[in-house]
Every structure is written in C-alpha cells, then in structure tokens.
Design a protein around this motif. Structure first.
Motif, PDB file in Angstrom:
ATOM      1  N   ASP A   9       0.761  -0.963   0.003  1.00  0.00           N
ATOM      2  CA  ASP A   9       0.028  -0.022   0.023  1.00  0.00           C
ATOM      3  C   ASP A   9       0.868   1.198  -0.033  1.00  0.00           C
ATOM      4  O   ASP A   9       1.622   1.426   1.016  1.00  0.00           O
ATOM      5  CB  ASP A   9      -0.878   0.025   1.472  1.00  0.00           C
ATOM      6  CG  ASP A   9      -2.048   1.260   1.359  1.00  0.00           C
ATOM      7  OD1 ASP A   9      -2.003   1.804   0.138  1.00  0.00           O
ATOM      8  OD2 ASP A   9      -2.581   1.259   2.305  1.00  0.00           O
ATOM      9  N   LEU A  42      -3.460  -0.349  -8.623  1.00  0.00           N
ATOM     10  CA  LEU A  42      -4.849  -0.006  -8.121  1.00  0.00           C
ATOM     11  C   LEU A  42      -4.667   1.484  -7.896  1.00  0.00           C
ATOM     12  O   LEU A  42      -3.978   1.974  -7.296  1.00  0.00           O
ATOM     13  CB  LEU A  42      -5.197  -0.647  -6.967  1.00  0.00           C
ATOM     14  CG  LEU A  42      -6.384  -0.387  -6.371  1.00  0.00           C
ATOM     15  CD1 LEU A  42      -7.389  -0.823  -7.237  1.00  0.00           C
ATOM     16  CD2 LEU A  42      -6.848  -0.871  -5.049  1.00  0.00           C
ATOM     17  N   ILE A  43      -5.488   2.110  -9.007  1.00  0.00           N
ATOM     18  CA  ILE A  43      -5.804   3.471  -8.782  1.00  0.00           C
ATOM     19  C   ILE A  43      -7.173   3.691  -8.546  1.00  0.00           C
ATOM     20  O   ILE A  43      -8.133   3.499  -9.030  1.00  0.00           O
ATOM     21  CB  ILE A  43      -5.254   4.404 -10.189  1.00  0.00           C
ATOM     22  CG1 ILE A  43      -3.795   3.693 -10.469  1.00  0.00           C
ATOM     23  CG2 ILE A  43      -5.483   5.633  -9.897  1.00  0.00           C
ATOM     24  CD1 ILE A  43      -3.435   4.301 -11.854  1.00  0.00           C
ATOM     25  N   ALA A  44      -7.406   4.736  -7.564  1.00  0.00           N
ATOM     26  CA  ALA A  44      -8.750   5.102  -6.843  1.00  0.00           C
ATOM     27  C   ALA A  44      -8.923   6.536  -6.865  1.00  0.00           C
ATOM     28  O   ALA A  44     -10.020   7.155  -6.478  1.00  0.00           O
ATOM     29  CB  ALA A  44      -8.933   4.469  -5.585  1.00  0.00           C
ATOM     30  N   LEU A 139      -6.949  -8.535  -8.671  1.00  0.00           N
ATOM     31  CA  LEU A 139      -5.991  -8.283  -7.367  1.00  0.00           C
ATOM     32  C   LEU A 139      -5.400  -9.392  -6.643  1.00  0.00           C
ATOM     33  O   LEU A 139      -4.267  -9.309  -6.325  1.00  0.00           O
ATOM     34  CB  LEU A 139      -6.515  -7.350  -6.112  1.00  0.00           C
ATOM     35  CG  LEU A 139      -7.368  -5.994  -6.672  1.00  0.00           C
ATOM     36  CD1 LEU A 139      -8.171  -5.438  -5.860  1.00  0.00           C
ATOM     37  CD2 LEU A 139      -6.159  -5.065  -7.110  1.00  0.00           C
ATOM     38  N   VAL A 145       0.625  -5.925  -5.897  1.00  0.00           N
ATOM     39  CA  VAL A 145      -0.380  -5.020  -6.018  1.00  0.00           C
ATOM     40  C   VAL A 145       0.385  -3.558  -5.683  1.00  0.00           C
ATOM     41  O   VAL A 145       0.652  -3.599  -4.168  1.00  0.00           O
ATOM     42  CB  VAL A 145      -1.834  -5.391  -5.389  1.00  0.00           C
ATOM     43  CG1 VAL A 145      -2.564  -4.120  -5.441  1.00  0.00           C
ATOM     44  CG2 VAL A 145      -2.432  -6.320  -5.996  1.00  0.00           C
ATOM     45  N   ARG A 147      -0.859   0.276  -5.045  1.00  0.00           N
ATOM     46  CA  ARG A 147      -1.889   1.380  -4.827  1.00  0.00           C
ATOM     47  C   ARG A 147      -1.496   2.547  -4.779  1.00  0.00           C
ATOM     48  O   ARG A 147      -0.481   3.056  -4.375  1.00  0.00           O
ATOM     49  CB  ARG A 147      -2.635   1.198  -3.729  1.00  0.00           C
ATOM     50  CG  ARG A 147      -3.873   1.943  -3.482  1.00  0.00           C
ATOM     51  CD  ARG A 147      -4.604   1.428  -2.405  1.00  0.00           C
ATOM     52  NE  ARG A 147      -5.861   2.213  -2.444  1.00  0.00           N
ATOM     53  CZ  ARG A 147      -6.130   3.194  -1.697  1.00  0.00           C
ATOM     54  NH1 ARG A 147      -5.377   3.258  -0.384  1.00  0.00           N
ATOM     55  NH2 ARG A 147      -7.263   4.072  -1.578  1.00  0.00           N
TER      56      ARG A 147
END
Length: 148
Positions: A9, A42-44, A139, A145, A147
């Motif tokens: 993360d 992972l892009i939010a 994922l 992963v 982020r």
C-alpha cells in the motif's frame, strides 16, 4: 510490517512516498506469460497524495513511467474517481499514457459501477468496464499490487 506476499500500500505524504506490506497470504501466484511476476496497479483517484495540483502532475509522471517499467504492470485497475481518466474528455496526456500501456499489453480494467455512478459508461476511451468479481480476481491473482 513485513512477512507479506507482495501486496504493498503506497502512501504519499508531505514527507514522501512509502510502501507498506499489508498481505500475509501464503498463496503462490507465479510469473505471467512473459515469465515476469504479475504486477497490478490499483488507482482510486485522479491524483496521487494529498495535494491535488501536485498529485495530478505525479499521476501523469507515474503513468508515463510505467510504460518503461521492468516489469511493466500486467494490469491497471481504475476504481472510484480514477475511472474518469479512461474516458472521453480526460486529460489528454493521461489518456494517451493509458492507451500506450494498453497497446503494450497492459490490461486496463475500469470499475463499471463507478463508470455508471459518474454517468461515463458510454464514454470509455481506453480499458474495459468490468464488475467487482473481475477487479477482485485481478488483485488476488497478482504477485504484487501497487496502490497509487
């Protein structure tokens, strides 16, 4: 921290970027078809970190740098507001970077629920709208992963 299997993360703060291992799964993932470990990004959000203006500049830089990464990401998963970056009307430099990544074999997955929420389902310019199951599978089957 530590002891994880490669799920990190990334946190961007005023002091910089850090990676924290957050997974302790014992599942062996293995290399992708290119013989490299599979990496999912992972892009939010449409920006990285807390400062929006700087974060947009950083997002452009990260997406353009992934094109030359070794290993290159296997997948980029866009959720929440990040789906806007894959649609008509998105910032051209970001949209172009995503298109280059897709052309290079990176699977770009866009959360269909998010696209629908923002009324963008019919405006996807790069990537594939997908459901929660496919996002979760992307994922959990990756070796790493990242982020943003």
């Amino acid at each position: 921290m530590g002891g994880g299997d490669g799920f990190f993360d990334w946190k961007t703060t005023k002091r910089g970027v850090s990676a924290l291992s957050t997974s302790t799964s014992e599942t062996k993932k293995g290399p992708d078809s290119r013989g490299k470990k599979s990496v999912t990004v992972l892009i939010a959000s449409t920006y990285v970190g807390e400062e929006e203006e700087l974060g947009r500049i950083l997002m452009k830089g990260f997406l353009n740098t992934f094109i030359n990464a070794d290993p290159m990401p296997s997948r980029i998963v866009l959720i929440n507001a990040a789906v806007k970056m894959a649609c008509e009307g998105a910032e051209p430099e970001i949209l172009q970077a995503l298109k280059k990544l897709e052309e290079a074999g990176v699977e770009v997955i866009c959360c269909a629920t998010c696209l629908d929420y923002y009324k963008l389902l019919e405006k996807v310019a790069v990537g594939t709208p997908s459901n929660a199951y496919d996002v979760v599978q992307a994922l959990v089957t990756s070796d790493l992963v990242v982020r943003l």
